[in-house]
Design a protein around this motif. Structure first.
Motif, PDB file in Angstrom:
ATOM      1  N   ALA A  27      -1.141  -1.335  14.139  1.00  0.00           N
ATOM      2  CA  ALA A  27      -2.425  -1.311  14.848  1.00  0.00           C
ATOM      3  C   ALA A  27      -3.581  -0.943  13.918  1.00  0.00           C
ATOM      4  N   ASP A  28      -3.357   0.029  13.040  1.00  0.00           N
ATOM      5  CA  ASP A  28      -4.441   0.446  12.145  1.00  0.00           C
ATOM      6  C   ASP A  28      -4.702  -0.574  11.038  1.00  0.00           C
ATOM      7  N   PHE A  29      -3.675  -1.339  10.723  1.00  0.00           N
ATOM      8  CA  PHE A  29      -3.843  -2.280   9.621  1.00  0.00           C
ATOM      9  C   PHE A  29      -4.427  -3.615  10.070  1.00  0.00           C
ATOM     10  N   ALA A  30      -4.187  -3.977  11.324  1.00  0.00           N
ATOM     11  CA  ALA A  30      -4.537  -5.318  11.817  1.00  0.00           C
ATOM     12  C   ALA A  30      -5.963  -5.777  11.464  1.00  0.00           C
ATOM     13  N   PRO A  31      -6.960  -4.896  11.468  1.00  0.00           N
ATOM     14  CA  PRO A  31      -8.321  -5.370  11.126  1.00  0.00           C
ATOM     15  C   PRO A  31      -8.437  -5.972   9.732  1.00  0.00           C
ATOM     16  N   HIS A  32      -7.424  -5.759   8.909  1.00  0.00           N
ATOM     17  CA  HIS A  32      -7.488  -6.324   7.547  1.00  0.00           C
ATOM     18  C   HIS A  32      -6.819  -7.698   7.460  1.00  0.00           C
ATOM     19  N   ARG A  92     -10.204  10.915   4.464  1.00  0.00           N
ATOM     20  CA  ARG A  92      -9.953   9.510   4.776  1.00  0.00           C
ATOM     21  C   ARG A  92      -8.457   9.208   4.914  1.00  0.00           C
ATOM     22  N   TYR A  93      -7.676   9.735   3.995  1.00  0.00           N
ATOM     23  CA  TYR A  93      -6.248   9.381   3.977  1.00  0.00           C
ATOM     24  C   TYR A  93      -5.399  10.306   4.836  1.00  0.00           C
ATOM     25  N   GLY A  94      -5.884  11.510   5.060  1.00  0.00           N
ATOM     26  CA  GLY A  94      -5.174  12.401   5.964  1.00  0.00           C
ATOM     27  C   GLY A  94      -3.933  13.053   5.372  1.00  0.00           C
ATOM     28  N   TYR A  95      -3.830  13.140   4.060  1.00  0.00           N
ATOM     29  CA  TYR A  95      -2.675  13.828   3.476  1.00  0.00           C
ATOM     30  C   TYR A  95      -2.912  15.333   3.490  1.00  0.00           C
ATOM     31  N   VAL A  96      -1.826  16.065   3.336  1.00  0.00           N
ATOM     32  CA  VAL A  96      -1.954  17.523   3.262  1.00  0.00           C
ATOM     33  C   VAL A  96      -1.701  17.947   1.815  1.00  0.00           C
ATOM     34  N   GLN A 142      -3.209  -0.518 -14.366  1.00  0.00           N
ATOM     35  CA  GLN A 142      -3.406  -1.891 -13.897  1.00  0.00           C
ATOM     36  C   GLN A 142      -2.322  -2.310 -12.907  1.00  0.00           C
ATOM     37  N   CYS A 143      -1.198  -1.594 -12.932  1.00  0.00           N
ATOM     38  CA  CYS A 143      -0.133  -1.803 -11.948  1.00  0.00           C
ATOM     39  C   CYS A 143       0.277  -0.453 -11.384  1.00  0.00           C
ATOM     40  N   VAL A 144       0.267  -0.339 -10.079  1.00  0.00           N
ATOM     41  CA  VAL A 144       0.678   0.908  -9.450  1.00  0.00           C
ATOM     42  C   VAL A 144       1.735   0.595  -8.398  1.00  0.00           C
ATOM     43  N   THR A 145       2.851   1.266  -8.477  1.00  0.00           N
ATOM     44  CA  THR A 145       3.897   1.115  -7.468  1.00  0.00           C
ATOM     45  C   THR A 145       4.007   2.420  -6.700  1.00  0.00           C
ATOM     46  N   ILE A 146       3.963   2.336  -5.383  1.00  0.00           N
ATOM     47  CA  ILE A 146       4.045   3.551  -4.568  1.00  0.00           C
ATOM     48  C   ILE A 146       5.071   3.374  -3.448  1.00  0.00           C
ATOM     49  N   GLN A 147       5.642   4.493  -3.063  1.00  0.00           N
ATOM     50  CA  GLN A 147       6.521   4.503  -1.886  1.00  0.00           C
ATOM     51  C   GLN A 147       5.625   4.935  -0.718  1.00  0.00           C
ATOM     52  N   ILE A 148       5.145   3.965   0.017  1.00  0.00           N
ATOM     53  CA  ILE A 148       4.107   4.285   0.999  1.00  0.00           C
ATOM     54  C   ILE A 148       4.687   4.780   2.319  1.00  0.00           C
ATOM     55  N   ALA A 149       5.967   4.523   2.556  1.00  0.00           N
ATOM     56  CA  ALA A 149       6.643   5.059   3.752  1.00  0.00           C
ATOM     57  C   ALA A 149       8.096   5.303   3.379  1.00  0.00           C
ATOM     58  N   ARG A 150       8.706   6.266   4.018  1.00  0.00           N
ATOM     59  CA  ARG A 150      10.117   6.522   3.734  1.00  0.00           C
ATOM     60  C   ARG A 150      10.832   6.972   5.004  1.00  0.00           C
ATOM     61  N   GLN A 188       6.831   4.183  10.190  1.00  0.00           N
ATOM     62  CA  GLN A 188       6.303   2.897   9.732  1.00  0.00           C
ATOM     63  C   GLN A 188       4.791   2.831   9.976  1.00  0.00           C
ATOM     64  N   ALA A 189       4.361   3.308  11.125  1.00  0.00           N
ATOM     65  CA  ALA A 189       2.917   3.290  11.436  1.00  0.00           C
ATOM     66  C   ALA A 189       2.142   4.138  10.429  1.00  0.00           C
ATOM     67  N   ASP A 190       2.723   5.268  10.003  1.00  0.00           N
ATOM     68  CA  ASP A 190       2.058   6.110   8.998  1.00  0.00           C
ATOM     69  C   ASP A 190       1.837   5.324   7.705  1.00  0.00           C
ATOM     70  N   GLY A 191       2.867   4.580   7.318  1.00  0.00           N
ATOM     71  CA  GLY A 191       2.744   3.775   6.102  1.00  0.00           C
ATOM     72  C   GLY A 191       1.652   2.731   6.227  1.00  0.00           C
ATOM     73  N   TRP A 192       1.620   2.048   7.358  1.00  0.00           N
ATOM     74  CA  TRP A 192       0.587   1.014   7.558  1.00  0.00           C
ATOM     75  C   TRP A 192      -0.803   1.632   7.638  1.00  0.00           C
ATOM     76  N   ARG A 193      -0.879   2.813   8.226  1.00  0.00           N
ATOM     77  CA  ARG A 193      -2.184   3.493   8.319  1.00  0.00           C
ATOM     78  C   ARG A 193      -2.700   3.828   6.908  1.00  0.00           C
ATOM     79  N   ALA A 194      -1.795   4.356   6.076  1.00  0.00           N
ATOM     80  CA  ALA A 194      -2.190   4.682   4.701  1.00  0.00           C
ATOM     81  C   ALA A 194      -2.616   3.421   3.957  1.00  0.00           C
ATOM     82  N   LEU A 195      -1.873   2.348   4.196  1.00  0.00           N
ATOM     83  CA  LEU A 195      -2.199   1.090   3.528  1.00  0.00           C
ATOM     84  C   LEU A 195      -3.542   0.548   4.024  1.00  0.00           C
TER      85      LEU A 195
END
Lengths: 462, 208
Positions: free
Chosen positions: A111-116, A277-281, A305-313, A330-337
């Motif tokens: 839901a948070d990602f859909a606008p993109h 903005r990102y809501g991390y602690v 120039q290349c960044v690899t992240i584990q955006i959800a686990r 999963q929603a947390d990961g999409w929200r961060a993305l």
């Protein structure tokens, strides 16, 4: 004038992280000399195997209503009612998400990602050919099917950095994921970190690091030191690699970039805004949100120039954790993305004047495989051979769906490589190899080692 | 390349020319007995061949165990006194058999950076303890007062496993210069601190 690294590379002494191939493949050396388009890459990994029905490959709940008739007809069970029941008042799952103007249907976790949708391409019906975590993950990370569970070849990020050259201080930054270098130059080797604090630590002197005159004379000694044991230690280039790493480490500290990654520093207005903005602690900088913020900073300040992240686990939900935890994780990961993409849309690219980061950055969003279309007798979903992925930003189609999984059992369907539409006969089946080849080829990079070509439908600029 | 490097190293006073004499020669081994045709000798041990295993970078576990042994119990700790070789296993790439199944042993800027931090702390502690040690023979880094070269020989053997004979200064002169430069500015303890850091972050220490 040739610099030391180039000299060593040409001699084949720059070696690799695995020290297996000191000679750089000729075609890659050629690619380094090409006039490549400026391109950053972000690889966003959803760890554990995602439920694509909740996100990138959903089904209309009006048609797939989990009735016995529908289950018998399609073999697809959304299970959304179970999620609502397990999380009272949290979710209202009754429709797909399709913002105005979007050609893409998104599942409820997005839901948070859909606008993109305007910068996104969903690739469906991806055949992973494995249901093993390591294999699926390494398949996507390298673009090549592993040998057993062992990764084959370099990571895509390493391949990109190797061909683009080290135009950023940390060309290949990997957070909480794997990275490989097999036969590529040392500068392209991944710098792997466990959390954002590690990156801060790398970019700053520690409290007991040599300082002042000790540091000054130490660096002078290191720069003038004559090797005494080259036969013994440097026959395979290890001494050169160690000394290059030492030099690079110093350059990183001297670069003064550390403060740009102190995500927990509330006294710095930029960090405070990032956190908001990102809501991390601040006490968990391993989170997907913190890693997404780090990825932004790495591109914004041209640190990588290349960044690899584990955006959800924690997505490997075989039992009732599927209904309890999977949707939220999963929603947390999409929200961060979503926040990351928002920022890529607004931040200027520091290297390409007049362009936003989204214009020069390609994002690959993936997981090691999907989850089964039917819920098992423990209330969860098992591993599925079928998955999907998402491409965002530069060099990829926008507001488009490529490929599909079948409405019966979610089997990958073959597509027309030109249009990306499903075809009845012939066509190609999408795999991580074809997706990765398309990304690399779309960025003007060599793909010979993948032994497959990119698909025209995924390379709109070619 | 090799013939070019050797004189350069000799001039630098770092490399002792090998005393290898290619005396073990044999004729073409297919030659029949009796009167042989001269077909040229074969060198059994060409000097550009190096035998032995491939060098490797030390693993975190090896560092965790060897640093306290070399430094009389001193190791790398955080502000609370916890062993950083243990608290930083994920960062330093040690296998945890949950997310990582193999030790990371590739040289990297991240590893080098933390080894610099480690060396700064461990050597600093050693120097402080040496400064308080009344009996010079019990010192960790410089047990021979007023004999810099002897101390450096001692450290070269202790840290790098390289024996430098009394009549040789191989690999010691640059270290002595480092010591003297720092010592002249801020004293002998800082000088030994710099030498210690240089030696335990050197490839000779980090590889085996």
């Amino acid at each position: 004038m040739i610099d030391r690294r180039s000299f060593l590379s040409r001699l084949g002494l720059a070696g690799s992280g695995l020290l297996v191939a000191p000679l750089i493949p000729f075609h890659r050396a050629l690619a380094q000399g090409k006039d490549l388009p400026h391109r950053n890459f972000i690889f966003a990994y959803f760890d554990g195997g995602w439920d694509t029905l909740l996100s990138v490959d959903p089904r209309d709940p009006g048609r797939f209503d989990d009735s016995e008739e529908a289950l018998g007809l399609y073999g697809i069970e959304l299970g959304w009612q179970a999620i609502e029941a397990a999380n009272p008042g949290v979710y209202t799952l009754d429709r797909l998400i399709r913002p105005e103007g979007s050609q893409i249907d998104f599942g409820p976790a997005m839901a948070d990602f859909a606008p993109h949708f305007d910068v996104s391409c969903v690739v469906r019906g991806l055949s992973m050919d494995t249901v093993t975590h390591e294999v699926g993950r390494r398949y996507f990370l390298t673009g090549m099917m592993p040998v057993g569970t062992r990764a084959k070849g370099s990571s895509v990020s390493t391949q990109v950095a190797a061909q683009q050259g080290d135009r950023a201080p940390i060309p290949n930054l990997i957070s909480r994921a794997e990275g490989y270098n097999e036969g590529d130059p040392a500068y392209a080797s991944p710098m792997k970190i466990a959390n954002v604090d590690d990156l801060v630590a790398v970019l700053n002197d520690g409290p007991f690091a040599p300082m002042n005159n000790v540091r000054r004379h130490l660096e002078l000694y290191r720069s003038q030191r004559v090797r005494c044991d080259t036969d013994r230690l440097d026959r395979w280039g290890l001494m050169t690699l160690l000394e290059d790493s030492q030099k690079k480490a110093r350059e990183l500290v001297d670069g003064g970039l550390g403060d740009r990654f102190r995500l927990g520093n509330n006294r710095d207005p930029e960090m405070a805004q990032l956190r908001e903005r990102y809501g991390y602690v601040p006490w968990d900088l391993t989170s997907g949100e913190a890693q997404a913020a780090m990825a932004l900073q790495a591109l914004k300040y041209n640190t990588s120039q290349c960044v690899t992240i584990q955006i959800a686990r924690g997505l490997d939900s075989h039992a009732d954790d599927w209904e309890d935890d999977h949707p939220e994780r999963q929603a947390d990961g999409w929200r961060a993305l979503a926040q990351l993409v928002s920022d890529l849309k607004t931040e200027d690219d520091p290297v390409a004047p007049g362009k936003k980061l989204i214009d020069t950055t390609t994002v690959l969003v993936f997981s090691e495989f999907g989850r089964t279309s039917l819920i098992n007798n423990r209330g969860g979903r098992d591993h599925s051979l079928t998955s999907a992925c998402m491409l965002i930003g530069a060099g990829v189609p926008h507001n488009q769906v490529v490929g599909a999984s079948k409405d019966t059992g979610m089997i990958p369907l073959p597509i027309d490589p030109l249009s990306g539409a499903v075809v009845e006969e012939g066509g190609v089946t999408l795999t991580p190899s074809t997706v990765v080849a398309s990304l690399l080829q779309g960025a003007g990079l060599d793909t010979d080692h993948l032994r497959t070509n990119g698909l025209p439908c995924l390379m709109p600029d070619q | 390349m090799r013939s070019f490097l050797l004189p350069a190293l000799l001039v630098a006073g770092c490399y002792e020319a090998p005393t290898f004499q290619p005396t073990q020669m044999m004729d073409h081994h297919w030659s029949p007995g009796g009167e042989r045709q001269a077909e040229g000798p074969a060198l059994l041990h060409p000097d550009d061949v190096v035998f032995g295993k491939m060098p490797r970078r030390l693993r975190v576990d090896q560092l965790r165990r060897s640093i306290p042994m070399l430094f009389d119990g001193i190791t790398w700790t955080d502000a609370e006194g916890n062993d950083r070789f243990k608290t930083m296993v994920a960062t330093l790439g040690e296998a945890d058999y949950e997310e990582r199944y193999e030790d990371e042993t590739a040289p990297s800027p991240l590893f080098s950076k933390f080894m610099d931090d480690m060396a700064g702390q461990v050597c600093g502690k050693a120097v402080t303890r040496d400064g308080q040690q009344a009996d010079p023979s019990q010192r960790i880094l410089a047990p021979y007062p007023d004999d810099v070269l002897r101390n450096l020989r001692f450290l070269r053997l202790k840290f790098h496993g390289i024996h430098v004979p009394e009549d040789s200064t191989v690999g010691l002169l640059e270290l002595r210069q480092l010591y003297r430069s720092v010592q002249a500015e801020t004293g002998a303890l800082d000088g030994w601190n710099a030498v210690c850091i240089a030696m335990i972050t050197a490839p000779e220490f980090m590889t085996y």
